[in-house]
Design a protein around this motif. Structure first.
Motif, PDB file in Angstrom:
ATOM      1  N   MET A  10      50.096  61.562 -32.257  1.00 10.65           N
ATOM      2  CA  MET A  10      50.066  60.095 -32.205  1.00 10.65           C
ATOM      3  C   MET A  10      49.635  59.555 -30.845  1.00 10.65           C
ATOM      4  N   ASP A  16      51.411  54.256 -38.871  1.00 16.60           N
ATOM      5  CA  ASP A  16      52.436  53.274 -38.491  1.00 16.60           C
ATOM      6  C   ASP A  16      53.833  53.842 -38.702  1.00 16.60           C
ATOM      7  N   TYR A  36      47.707  56.100 -30.166  1.00 16.75           N
ATOM      8  CA  TYR A  36      47.736  55.193 -31.307  1.00 16.75           C
ATOM      9  C   TYR A  36      48.360  53.860 -30.897  1.00 16.75           C
ATOM     10  N   ALA A  49      54.458  63.776 -31.535  1.00 15.41           N
ATOM     11  CA  ALA A  49      54.013  62.776 -30.569  1.00 15.41           C
ATOM     12  C   ALA A  49      52.601  63.054 -30.075  1.00 15.41           C
ATOM     13  N   LEU A  71      58.923  57.670 -34.055  1.00 16.94           N
ATOM     14  CA  LEU A  71      58.937  58.157 -32.675  1.00 16.94           C
ATOM     15  C   LEU A  71      59.469  57.096 -31.714  1.00 16.94           C
ATOM     16  N   ASN A  72      59.040  55.867 -31.892  1.00 20.51           N
ATOM     17  CA  ASN A  72      59.521  54.792 -31.025  1.00 20.51           C
ATOM     18  C   ASN A  72      61.009  54.538 -31.201  1.00 20.51           C
ATOM     19  N   PHE A  94      52.259  52.932 -30.030  1.00 23.87           N
ATOM     20  CA  PHE A  94      53.111  54.090 -29.736  1.00 23.87           C
ATOM     21  C   PHE A  94      53.419  54.106 -28.244  1.00 23.87           C
ATOM     22  N   ARG A 116      54.526  56.435 -35.935  1.00 23.86           N
ATOM     23  CA  ARG A 116      54.752  55.710 -34.680  1.00 23.86           C
ATOM     24  C   ARG A 116      56.139  55.076 -34.639  1.00 23.86           C
ATOM     25  N   ASP A 117      56.531  54.437 -35.713  1.00 25.30           N
ATOM     26  CA  ASP A 117      57.818  53.732 -35.726  1.00 25.30           C
ATOM     27  C   ASP A 117      58.992  54.706 -35.623  1.00 25.30           C
TER      28      ASP A 117
END
Length: 421
Positions: free
Chosen positions: A184, A144, A187, A181, A150-151, A190, A147-148
Motif C-alpha cells: 500500500m 481503500d 496509496y 503496508a 492499516l491506518n 495511507f 488502507r483503512d
C-alpha cells in the motif's frame, strides 16, 4: 552425513551451550555491515537514515515486486492457469472482501490471560488480501479497505505483550503487517510514516530483544521458528522503513546467529542424495513445514533486495526443502540424532527419530521455494515439485483452519509466486 559436517555441528553445539544466555552481548559482526542497537531502534533514528541508505532499498521489495504484480494481473486477465485458480482461491476468501471492518486494540496479548491476538491476525490477513486484490484487479474498493485497516491499527496499537508467545506475535504479525503496508506504499490516504513508527516502536523492540536474549533461556531452547519469524519481522521492518541497518541485522543473523533460526542451526545435518535435516523434524511436521515457510519468506524478501540467501552454503536450504517435502509426501528420509540444551540451564535433550506428528499437513509454503529453485535456478527438485503440484492452488489465512496456525503464512503462492505453468 559426512564426518566433517558432524564435527562442525558438534563444535557449534558446544559453543552454543557454553554461551548460554550470553547472546545478549550481540551477534558477531561482519565487515562492512551496520548493526541496529537499542540506541538506533526508534522512529527518530529511522528518519535520520541517510539518503544513500534509503536509495539502496527497492520498493515494492518484500514478498512481491512490481514485476510480480504485473505478471499476476496479466495472467489473471487472460484466465491462465494455475494463476487464475490461485486468484479464485483469493476472491473466495472472506478476508479479501472489500469493506472489512477492523478491530484495532491498544494492547495485543498473545499467551497468558487476556489474549486478543486473533483480532490482529484476522485484520492483517484482511489488509494483505485486499491489497493483493487491488494490485491484480485495480479495484480501489479493496485498496481503500486495506488502507483503512492499516491506518486504524497504526493509530491505536501501542504494545504487543503476553507470556513467551509474545515473541511469536512480534515476529509472525510483524513481518505480515509490514508486507501488507509495503503493497500500500504511496496509496492516497495511507499514513505510511505513522505505520513505520508503529513497526519500529512496537514490533521491532520485541523481535530484537528475542534474537539477542531468547527470553533469558539457553540459546538452543527455542525452536527454529521462533528465531525465523523474528528475523523475518526485522528484515521486513528494515525494508518498509528504509532502514538498511535492520535489513543487514536480519541477513547477518541468517548467516551467523547463535540461535536455531540461522542457516547452520536450522539445517543441522547434511545427508546423501541432496537432502538435509530440518531442526524441528524430530518435533513434529506442522512446525517443520512452518519453518520452511518462514525461511522461504526471509530468503524471498532478501532476494527482492538483491541479496541471495536461497543459495547460501551450496543451496543448503534447498536440501532441507527437499527433505521435508519428501517425508511429508510419504517418502522415507534418514535421521541423525539431534541434541540440544533446554531451559535456562541448558539441560540435555535429544531426539532419535523423525516425528510422524502432523505428517502431510497442508500449509501454503511450497510454491515459493519450488519456483525459485526449479524455475529461477534451473535445479532438480523432485520432492518439492511433487508436493507443490499436489497442494496447488494455494490459499491463505482463513483457508487452513480457524486457529492461529492457519494464519502463520500469508499464502496464495500459486497466484503470487508461480513463474511458469
Amino acid at each position: 552425513m559426512s564426518r566433517k559436517d558432524n564435527a562442525h555441528r558438534n563444535d557449534l553445539s558446544r559453543r552454543r551451550l557454553l554461551k548460554g544466555t550470553a547472546l545478549g552481548a550481540g551477534a558477531l559482526a561482519l565487515p562492512g555491515i551496520a548493526y541496529a542497537t537499542a540506541a538506533d531502534s526508534g522512529p527518530e533514528q529511522n528518519k535520520a537514515r541517510t539518503k544513500a541508505e534509503a536509495a539502496a532499498l527497492t520498493h515494492p521489495g518484500m514478498l512481491h515486486s512490481a514485476d510480480d504484480f504485473a505478471r499476476m494481473a496479466e495472467k489473471v486477465k487472460a484466465g491462465a492457469d494455475p494463476w487464475n485458480s490461485g486468484w479464485k482461491r483469493l476472491t473466495a476468501n472472506s478476508h479479501s472482501a472489500a469493506g472489512w471492518t477492523p478491530r484495532p486494540a491498544e494492547t495485543v496479548v498473545r499467551g497468558g490471560a487476556g489474549q486478543n491476538y486473533h483480532q490482529l491476525y484476522h485484520d492483517i490477513h484482511a489488509a494483505y488480501q485486499n491489497a493483493l486484490r487491488w494490485k491484480v484487479s485495480g479495484d480501489t474498493a479493496h485498496a481503500d479497505t486495506a488502507r483503512d485497516i492499516l491506518n486504524a491499527w497504526s493509530g491505536t496499537l501501542k504494545t504487543v505483550t503476553g507470556n513467551a508467545d509474545r515473541f511469536l506475535a512480534s515476529g509472525i504479525y510483524g513481518y505480515q503487517f509490514a508486507n501488507a503496508a509495503e503493497i500500500m506504499r504511496g496509496y492516497e490516504g495511507f499514513d505510511l510514516a505513522r505505520f513505520q513508527d508503529m513497526m519500529a516502536g512496537v514490533f521491532y523492540p520485541v523481535s530484537d530483544d528475542f534474537l539477542k536474549n531468547h527470553n533469558g533461556a539457553c540459546v538452543t531452547n527455542y525452536w527454529a521458528n521462533w528465531d525465523l519469524c523474528n528475523m523475518a519481522a526485522i528484515m521486513a521492518i528494515g525494508i518498509l522503513n528504509d532502514d538498511q541497518a535492520k535489513f543487514d541485522q536480519a541477513v547477518d543473523y541468517f548467516h551467523k546467529g547463535e540461535g536455531n533460526g540461522s542457516l547452520a542451526h536450522a539445517v543441522p545435518f547434511l545427508h546423501d542424495g541432496g537432502l538435509a535435516q530440518w531442526q524441528e523434524s524430530g518435533r513434529d511436521q506442522g512446525h517443520t513445514v512452518m519453518g520452511i515457510g518462514l525461511m522461504g519468506t526471509v530468503c524471498e524478501m532478501a532476494l527482492k533486495q538483491g541479496t541471495d540467501l536461497y543459495g547460501a552454503d551450496d543451496n543448503r536450504f534447498m536440501k532441507a526443502c527437499e527433505y521435508v517435502a519428501k517425508y511429508n509426501n510419504g517418502g522415507s528420509v534418514p535421521f541423525t540424532k539431534y541434541t540440544w540444551g533446554h531451559g535456562q540451564n541448558c539441560d540435555y535433550r535429544e531426539q532419535t527419530v523423525i516425528s510422524e506428528g502432523g505428517r502431510g499437513q497442508v500449509r501454503p509454503v511450497w510454491e515459493r521455494v519450488y519456483h525459485h529453485y526449479h524455475y529461477r535456478k534451473g535445479l532438480e527438485t523432485p520432492y518439492m515439485s511433487a508436493i507443490a503440484r499436489k497442494q496447488s492452488p494455494e490459499g491463505g489465512g482463513g483457508d487452513y483452519g480457524s486457529t492461529s496456525g492457519g494464519f502463520d503464512e500469508l499464502g496464495f503462492g500459486t497466484l503470487t509466486h508461480v513463474l511458469e505453468a
